[in-house]
Every structure is written in C-alpha cells, then in structure tokens.
Design an enzyme around this catalytic site. Structure first.
Site, PDB file in Angstrom:
ATOM      1  N   LYS A  11       0.822  -1.212   0.000  1.00  0.00           N
ATOM      2  CA  LYS A  11       0.000   0.000   0.000  1.00  0.00           C
ATOM      3  C   LYS A  11       0.860   1.268   0.000  1.00  0.00           C
ATOM      4  O   LYS A  11       2.075   1.196   0.255  1.00  0.00           O
ATOM      5  CB  LYS A  11      -0.937  -0.043   1.218  1.00  0.00           C
ATOM      6  N   TYR A  51     -12.317  -2.056  -3.478  1.00  0.00           N
ATOM      7  CA  TYR A  51     -12.835  -2.180  -2.113  1.00  0.00           C
ATOM      8  C   TYR A  51     -14.358  -2.026  -2.076  1.00  0.00           C
ATOM      9  O   TYR A  51     -14.909  -1.639  -1.034  1.00  0.00           O
ATOM     10  CB  TYR A  51     -12.159  -1.167  -1.193  1.00  0.00           C
ATOM     11  N   ASN A 114      -1.889   0.194   6.886  1.00  0.00           N
ATOM     12  CA  ASN A 114      -1.418  -1.098   7.384  1.00  0.00           C
ATOM     13  C   ASN A 114      -0.558  -1.857   6.367  1.00  0.00           C
ATOM     14  O   ASN A 114      -0.475  -3.079   6.395  1.00  0.00           O
ATOM     15  CB  ASN A 114      -2.606  -1.937   7.870  1.00  0.00           C
ATOM     16  N   HIS A 117      -2.013  -5.558   1.521  1.00  0.00           N
ATOM     17  CA  HIS A 117      -3.291  -6.236   1.311  1.00  0.00           C
ATOM     18  C   HIS A 117      -3.027  -7.674   0.893  1.00  0.00           C
ATOM     19  O   HIS A 117      -2.051  -7.947   0.176  1.00  0.00           O
ATOM     20  CB  HIS A 117      -4.102  -5.556   0.203  1.00  0.00           C
ATOM     21  N   GLU A 128      -9.702 -10.677  -7.661  1.00  0.00           N
ATOM     22  CA  GLU A 128      -8.723  -9.598  -7.442  1.00  0.00           C
ATOM     23  C   GLU A 128      -7.533  -9.686  -8.399  1.00  0.00           C
ATOM     24  O   GLU A 128      -7.010  -8.654  -8.833  1.00  0.00           O
ATOM     25  CB  GLU A 128      -8.210  -9.643  -5.994  1.00  0.00           C
TER      26      GLU A 128
HETATM   27  P1  ATP Z   1      -7.077  -5.885   3.204  1.00  0.00           P
HETATM   28  O1  ATP Z   1      -8.430  -6.207   2.566  1.00  0.00           O
HETATM   29  O2  ATP Z   1      -6.541  -4.528   2.804  1.00  0.00           O
HETATM   30  O3  ATP Z   1      -6.092  -6.999   3.008  1.00  0.00           O
HETATM   31  P2  ATP Z   1      -8.072  -6.782   5.729  1.00  0.00           P
HETATM   32  O4  ATP Z   1      -8.705  -7.885   4.945  1.00  0.00           O
HETATM   33  O5  ATP Z   1      -7.164  -7.150   6.852  1.00  0.00           O
HETATM   34  O6  ATP Z   1      -7.283  -5.796   4.791  1.00  0.00           O
HETATM   35  P3  ATP Z   1     -10.594  -5.395   5.679  1.00  0.00           P
HETATM   36  O7  ATP Z   1     -11.613  -5.536   6.759  1.00  0.00           O
HETATM   37  O8  ATP Z   1     -10.811  -6.069   4.365  1.00  0.00           O
HETATM   38  O9  ATP Z   1      -9.181  -5.818   6.308  1.00  0.00           O
HETATM   39  O10 ATP Z   1     -10.397  -3.839   5.447  1.00  0.00           O
HETATM   40  C1  ATP Z   1      -9.816  -3.349   4.250  1.00  0.00           C
HETATM   41  C2  ATP Z   1      -8.919  -2.184   4.578  1.00  0.00           C
HETATM   42  O11 ATP Z   1      -9.722  -1.098   5.039  1.00  0.00           O
HETATM   43  C3  ATP Z   1      -7.949  -2.446   5.721  1.00  0.00           C
HETATM   44  O12 ATP Z   1      -6.790  -3.096   5.327  1.00  0.00           O
HETATM   45  C4  ATP Z   1      -7.649  -1.041   6.184  1.00  0.00           C
HETATM   46  O13 ATP Z   1      -6.700  -0.402   5.317  1.00  0.00           O
HETATM   47  C5  ATP Z   1      -9.006  -0.372   6.043  1.00  0.00           C
HETATM   48  N1  ATP Z   1      -9.809  -0.449   7.275  1.00  0.00           N
HETATM   49  C6  ATP Z   1     -10.420  -1.540   7.788  1.00  0.00           C
HETATM   50  N2  ATP Z   1     -11.088  -1.265   8.900  1.00  0.00           N
HETATM   51  C7  ATP Z   1     -10.898   0.070   9.112  1.00  0.00           C
HETATM   52  C8  ATP Z   1     -11.328   0.992  10.103  1.00  0.00           C
HETATM   53  N3  ATP Z   1     -12.106   0.614  11.125  1.00  0.00           N
HETATM   54  N4  ATP Z   1     -10.917   2.289   9.984  1.00  0.00           N
HETATM   55  C9  ATP Z   1     -10.155   2.687   8.952  1.00  0.00           C
HETATM   56  N5  ATP Z   1      -9.721   1.865   7.973  1.00  0.00           N
HETATM   57  C10 ATP Z   1     -10.076   0.575   8.056  1.00  0.00           C
HETATM   58 MG    MG Z   2      -9.878  -7.541   3.216  1.00  0.00          MG
END
Ligand code: ATP
Ligand code: MG
Length: 147
Positions: A11, A51, A114, A117, A128
């Site tokens: 990211k 997303y 974070n 992804h 994806e």
């Molecule tokens: P990713 O899909 O990016 O691999 P993930 O599967 O661990 O991450 P998801 O729940 O799919 O988590 O959320 C997608 C992304 O949205 C997260 O990686 C983070 O960057 C962002 N995100 C998730 N929850 C929050 C939140 N509560 N506040 C802000 N950003 C969030």
């Molecule tokens: Mg995710």
C-alpha cells in the site's frame, strides 16, 4: 495441500517508507513464488471498485483516499496454501495491535495505514488477480493450478 494464488498489494504508506524490497524479501523467504509484479497508482474508480465490498462502511472514503494517495506495488503470489500463508506474514488488520514479526506489526502504522493487502479466500483471489493483471503478465500458466 492445494496450490493457490493470491493478490499482494504493497500500500502507499509502505511504498512511501521504501519497504517494498523488505516486504518482497519476506515473501521470498517464506517460499512463496512471485508470478507477477508491477508498480502503479490507483485512480479513484479503481480503488472504489477494488474495495466495493466496504462501500457502506464509515471508513470507505478515507480508505479510497489513502489507497490513491501514492504509488502501490502489486504482485501475484503462488504456493501451497498461499492465501493463508500471505495473510499470516501480513498479520492482523490493525497495525497498532499486530504482533512484532508480522509485516503490519513491523512496518504498518494503524488500522488504515497497514502496509499490505492480501486476498482473503480463493474466490476473492480469483476476482482480485484479474482486476489488476492480464493473463500475459503472469509468468506461469493457469493450467498449473490445482482445483
Ligand atoms: P485488506 O483487505 O486490505 O487486506 P483486511 O482484509 O485485513 O485488509 P478489511 O476488513 O478487508 O481488512 O479492510 C480493508 C482495509 O480497510 C484495511 O486493510 C484497512 O486499510 C481499512 N480499514 C479496515 N477497517 C478500518 C477501520 N475501522 N478504519 C479505517 N480503515 C479501516
Ligand atoms: Mg480484506
């Protein structure tokens, strides 16, 4: 165990920190194979589409702004159980709570910024990967995949 493919995104926060190489080193050290790799910068439309599952969430606008804020690295990873292995290397979503030794724990900042992804299931990976890569950009033939 099944050979799987998964999408890896480094990211914008991690590209900005110059840790693309460190993240790919962890991928390679784990034994996952990098089948495709490129840098790009997402448009609003690409980030919203990627997303889309989160479009009703309160953080969606911020997430799209973050994901379009700078360049990203995209990779297709392959290996036995690649989806779970890559997510284990990544660590839990919230970098503030992710353990040391995980990419998010070592290189991420918070729940949004974070670092990486990873696809969360074979069905997700199957959507994806072609979202970002043409078949001609991936080094191994699809026939190599089990299941
Ligand atoms: P990713 O899909 O990016 O691999 P993930 O599967 O661990 O991450 P998801 O729940 O799919 O988590 O959320 C997608 C992304 O949205 C997260 O990686 C983070 O960057 C962002 N995100 C998730 N929850 C929050 C939140 N509560 N506040 C802000 N950003 C969030
Ligand atoms: Mg995710």
């Amino acid at each position: 165990m099944a050979v799987q493919r998964t999408l890896c995104i480094v990211k914008p926060d991690a590209v900005e920190k110059n840790v693309v190489g460190e993240i790919l080193r962890r991928v390679e050290t784990d034994g996952l194979e990098i089948l495709a790799l490129k840098m790009t910068r997402l448009t609003d439309q690409q980030a919203q589409g990627f997303y889309a599952v989160h479009r009703e969430r309160p953080f969606f606008k911020d997430l799209v702004a973050f994901m379009t804020s700078g360049p990203i690295a995209l990779a297709v990873l392959e290996g036995d159980d690649a989806i779970a292995r890559w997510r284990n290397l990544m660590g839990p979503t919230n970098s503030s709570e992710a353990p040391a030794g995980t990419i998010r724990g070592d290189l991420g900042t918070d729940i949004e910024r974070n670092a990486v992804h990873g696809s969360d299931a074979p069905e997700t990976a199957a959507v994806e990967i072609p979202y970002f890569f043409n078949a001609t950009e991936i080094t191994a033939p699809v026939e190599a995949l089990a299941g």
